[in-house]
Design a protein around this motif. Structure first.
Motif, PDB file in Angstrom:
ATOM      1  N   ILE A  83       0.959  -1.354  -0.042  1.00 42.19           N
ATOM      2  CA  ILE A  83       0.005   0.137  -0.076  1.00 42.19           C
ATOM      3  C   ILE A  83       1.062   1.328   0.239  1.00 42.19           C
ATOM      4  N   LEU A  84       1.828   1.294   0.615  1.00 41.91           N
ATOM      5  CA  LEU A  84       2.787   2.506   0.695  1.00 41.91           C
ATOM      6  C   LEU A  84       3.646   2.651  -0.625  1.00 41.91           C
ATOM      7  N   ARG A  85       3.984   1.382  -1.166  1.00 49.19           N
ATOM      8  CA  ARG A  85       5.094   1.463  -2.164  1.00 49.19           C
ATOM      9  C   ARG A  85       4.443   1.376  -3.713  1.00 49.19           C
ATOM     10  N   LEU A  86       3.147   1.193  -3.785  1.00 45.89           N
ATOM     11  CA  LEU A  86       2.517   0.948  -5.095  1.00 45.89           C
ATOM     12  C   LEU A  86       2.327   2.452  -5.405  1.00 45.89           C
ATOM     13  N   GLU A  87       2.077   2.513  -6.904  1.00 47.92           N
ATOM     14  CA  GLU A  87       1.941   3.758  -7.517  1.00 47.92           C
ATOM     15  C   GLU A  87       0.577   4.682  -7.633  1.00 47.92           C
TER      16      GLU A  87
ATOM     17  N   SER B 231      -1.201   4.571 -13.465  1.00 50.49           N
ATOM     18  CA  SER B 231       0.245   4.668 -13.610  1.00 50.49           C
ATOM     19  C   SER B 231       0.804   4.846 -15.008  1.00 50.49           C
ATOM     20  N   LYS B 232       1.824   5.299 -15.204  1.00 49.33           N
ATOM     21  CA  LYS B 232       2.301   5.391 -16.567  1.00 49.33           C
ATOM     22  C   LYS B 232       2.474   4.171 -17.319  1.00 49.33           C
ATOM     23  N   ARG B 233       2.554   2.873 -16.495  1.00 43.80           N
ATOM     24  CA  ARG B 233       2.969   1.776 -17.096  1.00 43.80           C
ATOM     25  C   ARG B 233       1.853   0.844 -17.611  1.00 43.80           C
ATOM     26  N   LEU B 234       0.367   1.195 -17.306  1.00 39.29           N
ATOM     27  CA  LEU B 234      -0.957   0.723 -17.841  1.00 39.29           C
ATOM     28  C   LEU B 234      -0.961   1.163 -19.365  1.00 39.29           C
ATOM     29  N   LYS B 235      -1.092   0.033 -20.121  1.00 41.23           N
ATOM     30  CA  LYS B 235      -0.830   0.020 -21.675  1.00 41.23           C
ATOM     31  C   LYS B 235      -2.420   0.205 -22.373  1.00 41.23           C
ATOM     32  N   GLN B 236      -3.357  -0.489 -21.655  1.00 38.79           N
ATOM     33  CA  GLN B 236      -4.522  -0.453 -22.439  1.00 38.79           C
ATOM     34  C   GLN B 236      -5.856  -0.266 -21.185  1.00 38.79           C
TER      35      GLN B 236
END
Length: 117
Positions: A27-31, A100-105
Protein backbone atom coordinates in the motif's frame (compact mmCIF):
# COMPACT_ATOMS: atom_id res chain seq x y z
CA UNK A 1 -1.90 -33.47 20.28
CA UNK A 2 -2.42 -30.00 21.73
CA UNK A 3 1.23 -29.14 21.10
CA UNK A 4 0.81 -29.90 17.41
CA UNK A 5 -2.35 -27.78 17.13
CA UNK A 6 -0.74 -24.88 19.00
CA UNK A 7 2.35 -25.13 16.76
CA UNK A 8 0.18 -25.04 13.64
CA UNK A 9 -1.70 -22.04 15.04
CA UNK A 10 1.62 -20.28 15.69
CA UNK A 11 2.63 -20.88 12.06
CA UNK A 12 -0.68 -19.40 10.86
CA UNK A 13 -0.27 -16.34 13.08
CA UNK A 14 3.30 -15.72 11.88
CA UNK A 15 2.30 -16.17 8.22
CA UNK A 16 -0.68 -13.86 8.70
CA UNK A 17 1.50 -11.19 10.27
CA UNK A 18 4.06 -11.44 7.46
CA UNK A 19 1.42 -11.26 4.73
CA UNK A 20 -0.24 -8.29 6.45
CA UNK A 21 3.13 -6.54 6.70
CA UNK A 22 3.74 -7.14 3.00
CA UNK A 23 0.26 -5.77 2.24
CA UNK A 24 1.06 -2.63 4.22
CA UNK A 25 4.34 -2.28 2.36
CA UNK A 26 2.49 -2.71 -0.94
CA UNK A 27 0.00 0.00 0.00
CA UNK A 28 2.86 2.37 0.76
CA UNK A 29 5.04 1.54 -2.24
CA UNK A 30 2.64 1.05 -5.14
CA UNK A 31 1.98 3.90 -7.53
CA UNK A 32 -1.74 4.36 -8.11
CA UNK A 33 -5.05 3.73 -6.40
CA UNK A 34 -5.73 0.63 -8.48
CA UNK A 35 -2.54 -1.14 -7.43
CA UNK A 36 -2.95 -0.07 -3.81
CA UNK A 37 -6.52 -1.35 -3.68
CA UNK A 38 -5.30 -4.64 -5.13
CA UNK A 39 -2.70 -4.97 -2.38
CA UNK A 40 -5.25 -4.08 0.28
CA UNK A 41 -7.93 -6.35 -1.11
CA UNK A 42 -5.89 -9.48 -1.69
CA UNK A 43 -2.96 -9.57 0.70
CA UNK A 44 -4.55 -7.86 3.69
CA UNK A 45 -7.57 -10.16 3.45
CA UNK A 46 -5.39 -13.26 3.31
CA UNK A 47 -3.23 -12.02 6.18
CA UNK A 48 -6.25 -11.28 8.36
CA UNK A 49 -7.79 -14.66 7.61
CA UNK A 50 -4.53 -16.44 8.48
CA UNK A 51 -4.36 -14.52 11.78
CA UNK A 52 -7.92 -15.45 12.69
CA UNK A 53 -7.42 -19.10 11.70
CA UNK A 54 -4.34 -19.18 13.92
CA UNK A 55 -6.29 -17.79 16.87
CA UNK A 56 -9.14 -20.22 16.14
CA UNK A 57 -6.76 -23.18 16.20
CA UNK A 58 -5.11 -21.87 19.36
CA UNK A 59 -8.48 -21.86 21.15
CA UNK A 60 -9.12 -25.41 19.97
CA UNK A 61 -5.70 -26.59 21.16
CA UNK A 62 -5.50 -24.67 24.45
CA UNK A 63 -9.08 -24.37 25.66
CA UNK A 64 -10.64 -27.32 23.81
CA UNK A 65 -13.56 -25.50 22.21
CA UNK A 66 -14.31 -23.87 18.88
CA UNK A 67 -15.07 -20.15 19.03
CA UNK A 68 -17.86 -19.49 16.55
CA UNK A 69 -17.29 -15.74 16.67
CA UNK A 70 -13.94 -16.30 14.96
CA UNK A 71 -15.63 -18.34 12.22
CA UNK A 72 -18.08 -15.48 11.66
CA UNK A 73 -15.15 -13.02 11.60
CA UNK A 74 -13.31 -15.14 9.02
CA UNK A 75 -16.38 -15.30 6.79
CA UNK A 76 -17.01 -11.57 7.20
CA UNK A 77 -13.46 -10.65 6.17
CA UNK A 78 -13.54 -13.17 3.33
CA UNK A 79 -16.63 -11.50 1.89
CA UNK A 80 -16.06 -7.82 2.66
CA UNK A 81 -12.32 -7.44 1.95
CA UNK A 82 -12.33 -8.16 -1.79
CA UNK A 83 -15.75 -6.53 -2.21
CA UNK A 84 -14.56 -3.27 -0.66
CA UNK A 85 -11.45 -3.35 -2.83
CA UNK A 86 -13.56 -3.85 -5.95
CA UNK A 87 -15.86 -0.96 -5.04
CA UNK A 88 -12.91 1.36 -4.39
CA UNK A 89 -11.44 0.51 -7.79
CA UNK A 90 -14.82 0.93 -9.51
CA UNK A 91 -15.36 4.32 -7.85
CA UNK A 92 -11.85 5.46 -8.82
CA UNK A 93 -12.47 4.35 -12.39
CA UNK A 94 -15.81 6.18 -12.56
CA UNK A 95 -14.15 9.34 -11.23
CA UNK A 96 -11.52 8.91 -13.96
CA UNK A 97 -8.65 8.74 -11.50
CA UNK A 98 -5.40 8.57 -13.46
CA UNK A 99 -3.50 5.31 -13.44
CA UNK A 100 0.24 4.79 -13.52
CA UNK A 101 2.27 5.36 -16.66
CA UNK A 102 2.84 1.61 -17.06
CA UNK A 103 -0.80 0.87 -17.91
CA UNK A 104 -0.95 0.18 -21.64
CA UNK A 105 -4.63 -0.45 -22.36
CA UNK A 106 -8.08 -0.19 -20.82
CA UNK A 107 -9.81 -3.58 -20.91
CA UNK A 108 -13.27 -2.41 -19.86
CA UNK A 109 -15.69 -2.56 -22.82
CA UNK A 110 -17.28 0.67 -24.02
CA UNK A 111 -20.83 -0.33 -23.08
CA UNK A 112 -19.79 -0.77 -19.43
CA UNK A 113 -17.95 2.53 -19.08
CA UNK A 114 -21.13 4.58 -18.65
CA UNK A 115 -22.46 2.42 -15.79
CA UNK A 116 -22.17 4.06 -12.40
CA UNK A 117 -21.72 2.21 -9.14
Amino acid sequence: MTTIIISISLIFVILGALISALAALGILRLEDVYSRAHAAGKAATLGSIFLLVGVFLFFIGKEGYANMQLIIGILFILITGPLASHLIIKAAYNLETPSSKRLKQDDIPEHLKDKKI
